[in-house]
Design an enzyme around this catalytic site. Structure first.
Site, PDB file in Angstrom:
ATOM      1  N   HIS A   1      -5.957  -5.671  -2.743  1.00 62.00           N
ATOM      2  CA  HIS A   1      -6.856  -5.842  -1.605  1.00 62.00           C
ATOM      3  C   HIS A   1      -7.087  -7.311  -1.261  1.00 62.00           C
ATOM      4  O   HIS A   1      -7.869  -7.627  -0.380  1.00 62.00           O
ATOM      5  CB  HIS A   1      -8.206  -5.158  -1.878  1.00 62.00           C
ATOM      6  CG  HIS A   1      -8.131  -3.664  -1.879  1.00 62.00           C
ATOM      7  ND1 HIS A   1      -9.177  -2.855  -2.272  1.00 62.00           N
ATOM      8  CD2 HIS A   1      -7.117  -2.816  -1.530  1.00 62.00           C
ATOM      9  CE1 HIS A   1      -8.814  -1.588  -2.175  1.00 62.00           C
ATOM     10  NE2 HIS A   1      -7.574  -1.538  -1.732  1.00 62.00           N
TER      11      HIS A   1
ATOM     12  N   HIS B   1       0.644   4.421  -2.612  1.00 63.24           N
ATOM     13  CA  HIS B   1       0.395   5.785  -2.153  1.00 63.24           C
ATOM     14  C   HIS B   1       1.545   6.718  -2.517  1.00 63.24           C
ATOM     15  O   HIS B   1       1.327   7.900  -2.801  1.00 63.24           O
ATOM     16  CB  HIS B   1       0.177   5.801  -0.633  1.00 63.24           C
ATOM     17  CG  HIS B   1      -1.212   5.441  -0.224  1.00 63.24           C
ATOM     18  ND1 HIS B   1      -1.981   6.220   0.612  1.00 63.24           N
ATOM     19  CD2 HIS B   1      -1.988   4.377  -0.558  1.00 63.24           C
ATOM     20  CE1 HIS B   1      -3.172   5.647   0.787  1.00 63.24           C
ATOM     21  NE2 HIS B   1      -3.198   4.520   0.088  1.00 63.24           N
TER      22      HIS B   1
ATOM     23  N   ASN C   1      -3.267   9.387   4.205  1.00 63.48           N
ATOM     24  CA  ASN C   1      -2.058   8.603   4.476  1.00 63.48           C
ATOM     25  C   ASN C   1      -1.875   8.231   5.940  1.00 63.48           C
ATOM     26  O   ASN C   1      -1.038   7.381   6.265  1.00 63.48           O
ATOM     27  CB  ASN C   1      -0.808   9.365   4.010  1.00 63.48           C
ATOM     28  CG  ASN C   1      -0.617   9.303   2.506  1.00 63.48           C
ATOM     29  OD1 ASN C   1      -1.047   8.369   1.853  1.00 63.48           O
ATOM     30  ND2 ASN C   1       0.039  10.316   1.952  1.00 63.48           N
TER      31      ASN C   1
ATOM     32  N   ARG D   1       0.832  -1.206   0.000  1.00 61.38           N
ATOM     33  CA  ARG D   1       0.000   0.000   0.000  1.00 61.38           C
ATOM     34  C   ARG D   1       0.867   1.256   0.000  1.00 61.38           C
ATOM     35  O   ARG D   1       0.538   2.266  -0.643  1.00 61.38           O
ATOM     36  CB  ARG D   1      -0.909  -0.020   1.231  1.00 61.38           C
ATOM     37  CG  ARG D   1      -1.958   1.086   1.236  1.00 61.38           C
ATOM     38  CD  ARG D   1      -2.969   0.885   2.332  1.00 61.38           C
ATOM     39  NE  ARG D   1      -3.912   1.992   2.386  1.00 61.38           N
ATOM     40  CZ  ARG D   1      -4.245   2.644   3.501  1.00 61.38           C
ATOM     41  NH1 ARG D   1      -3.714   2.299   4.654  1.00 61.38           N
ATOM     42  NH2 ARG D   1      -5.102   3.635   3.471  1.00 61.38           N
TER      43      ARG D   1
END
Length: 331
Positions: free
Chosen positions: A199, A69, A97, A65
């Site tokens: 995911h 990001h 975040n 992740r």
């Protein structure tokens, strides 16, 4: 003679451009970039990642992740690592975040330390590249595909909270919104669907999806696209008055394995976020979901391709970046 002079001028002009714009020279990432700089960098990072992974599985989804990001905001330049100061609030502290798990940051920081312990490698490998390698490694350690990574990124020279605004997909997005955001980063719909399958591992806080099971609309408190049995399971784990920071697995079936079960869950209407389930409910993306639900090899290839393309987003080179001594502090 005139032709000769013209040729000389072209050569000089081209050389001048290379001098003035060094980023265009080194902008191409490549495999084995550190072969003559720090030849064992990938094995060094791998050992550090394995150690962290064996301590806690959260290492895997947290690192994956973190890579996403980072790349989607200012490009793959490790700007998400920078700590805020009194005069500057950095990316890391943006609301989108704040939920990034500390284990992802810790994984890269420890890998960076391991790399810099080798005298010939010290301060020669960027945090951005270490994050890229570590991300590949956590995917493989979780049961997903391993793949060769392109390297040669520099670390970014700035990090600002405001730069995150509107750059990251939200759990409420529909397909058109998802496609628009990914297209702006040079990624196609198939890339978006493949990357959404990240995911398949990890967790989410109740607050990120509670509206789907309690306050979906005035006439229908529950999102009708969610499997009814799954709705009850979610309510049991996330009661209406529960702490919204409570976390649950995003994949209810194989949460600790990187696999194509994510797509099978969507077929059963067990996508945790609206942005997950829409990949199946929207006819434009459903065929891809169905294909990858039944063909893990095809999905793995698509994921590798999408991750490679993601790793090229906003890369810093030449005078646009440097190699940080400390991933959390600008040089």
């Amino acid at each position: 003679m005139g032709r000769f002079n013209f040729t000389v001028i072209l050569i000089l002009s081209f050389s001048l451009n290379l001098f003035l714009y060094p980023s265009t020279v080194s902008a191409k990432l490549k495999l084995n970039y550190y072969a003559d700089i720090c030849p064992d960098v990938e094995s060094i990072v791998r050992k550090a990642v394995e150690k962290k992974f064996n301590q806690t599985f959260v290492t895997a989804p947290a690192t994956l992740r973190l890579f996403f990001h980072d790349c989607f905001v200012e490009g793959c330049d490790a700007s998400v690592f920078i700590q805020s100061t009194g005069s500057n609030k950095a990316e890391k502290d943006h609301p989108d975040n704040i939920s990034l798990a500390g284990d992802g940051f810790d994984t890269v920081i420890k890998a960076k330390q391991a790399v810099d312990e080798v005298s010939s490698c010290k301060n020669k490998v960027s945090c951005a590249d270490i994050l890229t390698i570590a991300t590949r490694d956590v995917v493989a350690l979780s049961g997903g595909p391993s793949y060769a990574v392109e390297l040669g990124r520099f670390d970014g020279l700035s990090s600002n909270e405001s730069s995150v605004d509107g750059k990251l997909p939200q759990p409420t997005f529909n397909l058109s919104q998802l496609n628009s955001m990914f297209t702006s980063n040079g990624l196609e719909q198939s890339d978006m669907i493949a990357l959404s399958a990240a995911h398949t591992i990890g967790f989410s806080h109740c607050a990120k999806f509670s509206d789907r099971i309690y306050n979906y609309s005035r006439n229908n408190p529950v999102d009708p696209t969610i499997n009814k049995t799954y709705v009850q399971e979610l309510k049991d784990m996330c009661p209406k008055d529960v702490d919204p920071r409570i976390a649950i697995n995003m994949d209810p079936n194989t949460p600790n394995t990187f696999d194509n079960v994510y797509f099978k869950n969507l077929q059963q209407h067990k996508g945790l976020f609206k942005s997950d389930q829409v990949l199946y409910t929207d006819s434009r993306s459903r065929p891809t979901v169905n294909k990858w639900a039944s063909d893990s090899d095809s999905f793995n290839k698509a994921f590798i391709n999408a991750m490679t393309k993601l790793g090229r987003v906003g890369v810093k080179t030449g005078n646009n970046g440097n190699i940080r001594h400390d991933c959390s502090v600008l040089n």
